[in-house]
Enzyme design. Structure first.
Site, mmCIF file in Angstrom:
data_model
loop_
_atom_site.group_PDB
_atom_site.id
_atom_site.type_symbol
_atom_site.label_atom_id
_atom_site.label_comp_id
_atom_site.label_asym_id
_atom_site.label_seq_id
_atom_site.Cartn_x
_atom_site.Cartn_y
_atom_site.Cartn_z
ATOM 1 N N ASN A 104 -5.810 -64.107 84.480
ATOM 2 C CA ASN A 104 -6.583 -63.205 85.343
ATOM 3 C C ASN A 104 -7.957 -62.859 84.754
ATOM 4 O OD1 ASN A 104 -7.331 -60.144 85.702
ATOM 5 N ND2 ASN A 104 -6.376 -60.790 87.599
ATOM 6 N N LYS B 135 1.732 -48.214 77.394
ATOM 7 C CA LYS B 135 1.909 -49.654 77.622
ATOM 8 C C LYS B 135 3.396 -49.937 77.652
ATOM 9 C CE LYS B 135 -0.653 -53.416 78.001
ATOM 10 N NZ LYS B 135 -2.068 -53.542 78.418
ATOM 11 N N ASP C 245 -0.612 -56.913 83.256
ATOM 12 C CA ASP C 245 -1.079 -57.408 81.952
ATOM 13 C C ASP C 245 -0.569 -58.854 81.852
ATOM 14 O OD1 ASP C 245 -2.448 -56.286 79.361
ATOM 15 O OD2 ASP C 245 -0.821 -57.515 78.608
ATOM 16 N N SER D 89 -8.008 -49.674 88.502
ATOM 17 C CA SER D 89 -6.642 -49.205 88.766
ATOM 18 C C SER D 89 -6.679 -47.734 89.195
ATOM 19 C CB SER D 89 -5.775 -49.329 87.510
ATOM 20 O OG SER D 89 -5.384 -50.656 87.310
ATOM 21 N N LYS E 207 -9.435 -46.497 75.305
ATOM 22 C CA LYS E 207 -10.088 -47.225 76.399
ATOM 23 C C LYS E 207 -10.139 -46.339 77.651
ATOM 24 C CE LYS E 207 -8.276 -51.223 77.280
ATOM 25 N NZ LYS E 207 -7.578 -52.410 77.827
HETATM 26 P P1 NDP Z 1 -2.551 -63.630 82.169
HETATM 27 O O1 NDP Z 1 -1.077 -63.633 82.011
HETATM 28 O O2 NDP Z 1 -3.134 -63.705 83.534
HETATM 29 O O3 NDP Z 1 -3.215 -64.781 81.297
HETATM 30 C C1 NDP Z 1 -3.008 -64.855 79.915
HETATM 31 C C2 NDP Z 1 -3.731 -66.088 79.424
HETATM 32 O O4 NDP Z 1 -3.698 -66.103 78.006
HETATM 33 C C3 NDP Z 1 -3.074 -67.378 79.870
HETATM 34 O O5 NDP Z 1 -4.050 -68.370 79.961
HETATM 35 C C4 NDP Z 1 -2.112 -67.668 78.732
HETATM 36 O O6 NDP Z 1 -1.728 -69.038 78.635
HETATM 37 C C5 NDP Z 1 -2.952 -67.249 77.557
HETATM 38 N N1 NDP Z 1 -2.097 -66.816 76.453
HETATM 39 C C6 NDP Z 1 -1.183 -65.818 76.454
HETATM 40 N N2 NDP Z 1 -0.574 -65.728 75.268
HETATM 41 C C7 NDP Z 1 -1.130 -66.672 74.508
HETATM 42 C C8 NDP Z 1 -0.946 -67.070 73.176
HETATM 43 N N3 NDP Z 1 -0.040 -66.474 72.382
HETATM 44 N N4 NDP Z 1 -1.712 -68.091 72.706
HETATM 45 C C9 NDP Z 1 -2.626 -68.695 73.498
HETATM 46 N N5 NDP Z 1 -2.846 -68.368 74.780
HETATM 47 C C10 NDP Z 1 -2.123 -67.365 75.265
HETATM 48 O O7 NDP Z 1 -3.044 -62.294 81.429
HETATM 49 P P2 NDP Z 1 -4.433 -61.547 81.569
HETATM 50 O O8 NDP Z 1 -5.529 -62.493 81.829
HETATM 51 O O9 NDP Z 1 -4.216 -60.408 82.472
HETATM 52 O O10 NDP Z 1 -4.571 -60.926 80.105
HETATM 53 C C11 NDP Z 1 -5.317 -61.564 79.070
HETATM 54 C C12 NDP Z 1 -5.708 -60.519 78.033
HETATM 55 O O11 NDP Z 1 -6.515 -59.501 78.650
HETATM 56 C C13 NDP Z 1 -4.563 -59.758 77.364
HETATM 57 O O12 NDP Z 1 -4.932 -59.429 76.049
HETATM 58 C C14 NDP Z 1 -4.479 -58.467 78.183
HETATM 59 O O13 NDP Z 1 -3.862 -57.420 77.454
HETATM 60 C C15 NDP Z 1 -5.958 -58.216 78.428
HETATM 61 N N6 NDP Z 1 -6.299 -57.332 79.531
HETATM 62 C C16 NDP Z 1 -5.863 -57.570 80.790
HETATM 63 C C17 NDP Z 1 -6.234 -56.739 81.831
HETATM 64 C C18 NDP Z 1 -5.860 -56.999 83.252
HETATM 65 O O14 NDP Z 1 -6.334 -56.263 84.121
HETATM 66 N N7 NDP Z 1 -5.064 -58.025 83.564
HETATM 67 C C19 NDP Z 1 -7.070 -55.554 81.584
HETATM 68 C C20 NDP Z 1 -7.548 -55.447 80.230
HETATM 69 C C21 NDP Z 1 -7.146 -56.298 79.255
HETATM 70 P P3 NDP Z 1 -0.529 -69.652 79.546
HETATM 71 O O15 NDP Z 1 -1.122 -69.840 80.908
HETATM 72 O O16 NDP Z 1 -0.157 -70.927 78.879
HETATM 73 O O17 NDP Z 1 0.561 -68.635 79.520
HETATM 74 O O1 2IT Z 2 -5.100 -53.547 78.992
HETATM 75 C C1 2IT Z 2 -5.370 -53.054 80.096
HETATM 76 O O2 2IT Z 2 -6.277 -52.218 80.243
HETATM 77 C C2 2IT Z 2 -4.604 -53.489 81.258
HETATM 78 N N1 2IT Z 2 -3.753 -54.353 81.115
HETATM 79 C C3 2IT Z 2 -4.812 -52.848 82.596
HETATM 80 C C4 2IT Z 2 -3.967 -51.617 82.697
HETATM 81 C C5 2IT Z 2 -3.892 -50.981 84.049
HETATM 82 O O3 2IT Z 2 -3.139 -50.011 84.111
HETATM 83 O O4 2IT Z 2 -4.521 -51.409 85.008
#
Ligand code: NDP
Ligand code: 2IT
Length: 450
Positions: A240, A126, A166, A383, A114
């Site tokens: 997020n 990670k 994350d 980032s 990525k």
């Molecule tokens: P958050 O912690 O902000 O939100 C995670 C969301 O997913 C919540 O709604 C959570 O529910 C739900 N969730 C987590 N685990 C489970 C599960 N086992 N079953 C069902 N629902 C689940 O995380 P992000 O939004 O940051 O991350 C979401 C995804 O995006 C991940 O895969 C992450 O690796 C990916 N990602 C994030 C980035 C970032 O910049 N933040 C960048 C690129 C990818 P609940 O509220 O109940 O916990």
């Molecule tokens: O999966 C991802 O790309 C992230 N959680 C963001 C990583 C970062 O360093 O901003």
């Protein structure tokens, strides 16, 4: 036996197969780079696959912390510094009870490609801990973050390894992690991104992954003379990534109708009430059940009631589906349901949210598929803009960051499309993204020497 099959066999023999998530990610990459290997025998001469599929360093550590009642707890912490051929290690930190070495290894492995695809100079890593932030007081979160950082701060640095957010790690946790690093080292070294603005964070970083996902999807649809405007979209997750994807979908005139969390899913046929969603998930950190309590027209389905274990979100007919929660959340049954309901495009916001079986089904039906490595790369790309603002002390406006994000997402699509054209892959963006990322890292590894 050809080189790729041999590499897979060796990976299995070294027990990779029992790391089910890592093996899934590995297999997807290796299977799709065959055309690249055929064209570039030098990668075999340099034994690039075997060198690339083993992490440079895996750091495992113990985290001891005190709760509000002075009970002592122990958690497991990890940082997988997988590959730094293109630049310092870079990748998020996840706090979730499901975290284990296999999950972090798959996430770090995906992060290498990525990050390479963004065209920015960062390696892949990670980290995280099997800590559950749910139900913890603010003080307990702070104590845990401090203990986490204390356990491994001497393994990171702004030109060694830079952490980020994350699942379970947002601006609050990043602030505490950064504060502890500052305390321990007496520096203001930018060792983490997604910082609160007051601590040197970047405008637009909070929105970047979700917005970037929609920019990427729009760009790709534009190429096919299609648009998301006026279309029904389904989204899973409510963190997020999901919230900002929903926000951008509204901006461009689409209609996002679902979201979910770890306990259940919401279907609001007139469109998700974004303000209410933010209030529940970002301010109150509560369950989506409250959404249905306040909006009587919305349907809430508890996880226990999902049919065949398939999230209710994917039962809803849509033009585009955006899985934005977690790995392997979209399995074969969900994929079949989406196809039966005539879905046109899947774009991954979460990392590897689609199981191998589901991906195969989408590919068999020629559904346009935007893989996470490309579609959610906007987060890590911004980032890097944060790191660059920290070192230059030249801060960008929200509009400037957003413009750069748009450009980065558009370039990612164009570069993948070029690879697809070069290798006759049509719209197989999964293979295109894997080849593009792999090639950039492999070439850098060769230049570094052994
Ligand atoms: P958050 O912690 O902000 O939100 C995670 C969301 O997913 C919540 O709604 C959570 O529910 C739900 N969730 C987590 N685990 C489970 C599960 N086992 N079953 C069902 N629902 C689940 O995380 P992000 O939004 O940051 O991350 C979401 C995804 O995006 C991940 O895969 C992450 O690796 C990916 N990602 C994030 C980035 C970032 O910049 N933040 C960048 C690129 C990818 P609940 O509220 O109940 O916990
Ligand atoms: O999966 C991802 O790309 C992230 N959680 C963001 C990583 C970062 O360093 O901003």
């Amino acid at each position: 036996m050809n080189y790729i099959d041999l590499a897979m066999k060796r990976a299995k023999e070294s027990n990779c197969e029992s790391d089910v998530n890592f093996f899934q990610a590995l297999k997807e990459v290796l299977v799709s780079i065959q055309p690249l290997m055929d064209k570039h025998p030098e990668y075999q001469t340099h034994n690039i696959i075997e060198r690339m599929i083993a992490p440079n360093r895996s750091i495992y550590f113990k985290i001891e912390w005190l709760d509000d009642h002075n009970n002592i707890h122990v958690n497991n912490g990890y940082r997988i510094q997988f590959n730094n051929a293109l630049g310092p290690y870079k990748g998020g930190v996840r706090f979730h009870p499901s975290v284990n070495p296999d999950i972090l290894k798959f996430l770090a492995f995906e992060q290498i490609f990525k990050n390479a695809i963004t065209g920015l100079h960062i390696g892949g890593a990670k980290g995280g801990a099997d800590f559950d932030p749910k139900g913890k007081s603010d003080k307990e979160i702070m104590k845990f973050c401090q203990a986490f950082m204390t356990a491994f701060y001497n393994s990171i640095g702004s030109d060694i390894d830079i952490l980020g957010g994350d699942i379970g790690v947002g601006a609050r946790e990043v602030g505490y992690l950064f504060g502890q690093y500052k305390q321990l080292t007496n520096t203001y070294d930018s060792i983490i991104t997604s910082k609160p603005l007051a601590l040197g964070g970047s405008l637009g970083r909070t929105q970047a992954t979700g917005y970037g996902l929609i920019y990427f999807t729009q760009k790709l649809l534009e190429d096919l003379d299609q648009t998301l405007k006026g279309k029904i979209c389904t989204i899973s997750g409510s963190g997020n990534v999901a919230i900002h994807a929903i926000e951008k979908l509204y901006d461009i005139g689409a209609v996002p109708v679902t979201c979910s969390d770890s306990r259940g899913a919401i279907y609001d046929r007139n469109g998700i009430d974004l303000e209410l969603l933010k209030k529940i998930k970002l301010e109150r950190r509560a369950s989506l059940e409250y959404y249905a309590n306040e909006k009587k027209n919305a349907i809430y389905v508890k996880k226990e009631k999902y049919i065949g274990g398939s999230s209710y979100v994917w039962d809803i007919p849509c033009y585009a589906a955006f899985p934005c929660a977690t790995q392997n959340e979209l399995g074969a049954t969900c994929a079949q349901k989406l196809i039966d309901n005539d879905v046109k495009i899947i774009a991954e916001g979460a990392n590897m949210p689609t199981s191998s079986e589901a991906l195969e089904i989408f590919q068999k039906h020629n559904i346009i598929f935007a893989p996470a490595k490309a579609a959610n790369a906007g987060g890590v790309a911004v980032s890097v803009l944060e790191m660059s603002q920290n070192s230059s002390l030249n801060y960008l406006s929200f509009g400037e960051v957003d413009e750069r994000l748009k450009k980065i997402m558009s370039n990612i699509y164009l570069h993948i499309k070029e690879v697809c054209d070069e290798y006759d892959l049509d719209m197989d963006l999964v293979s295109g993204a894997n080849i593009l990322g792999f090639k950039r890292v492999a070439d850098a590894m060769i230049m570094h020497g052994v």
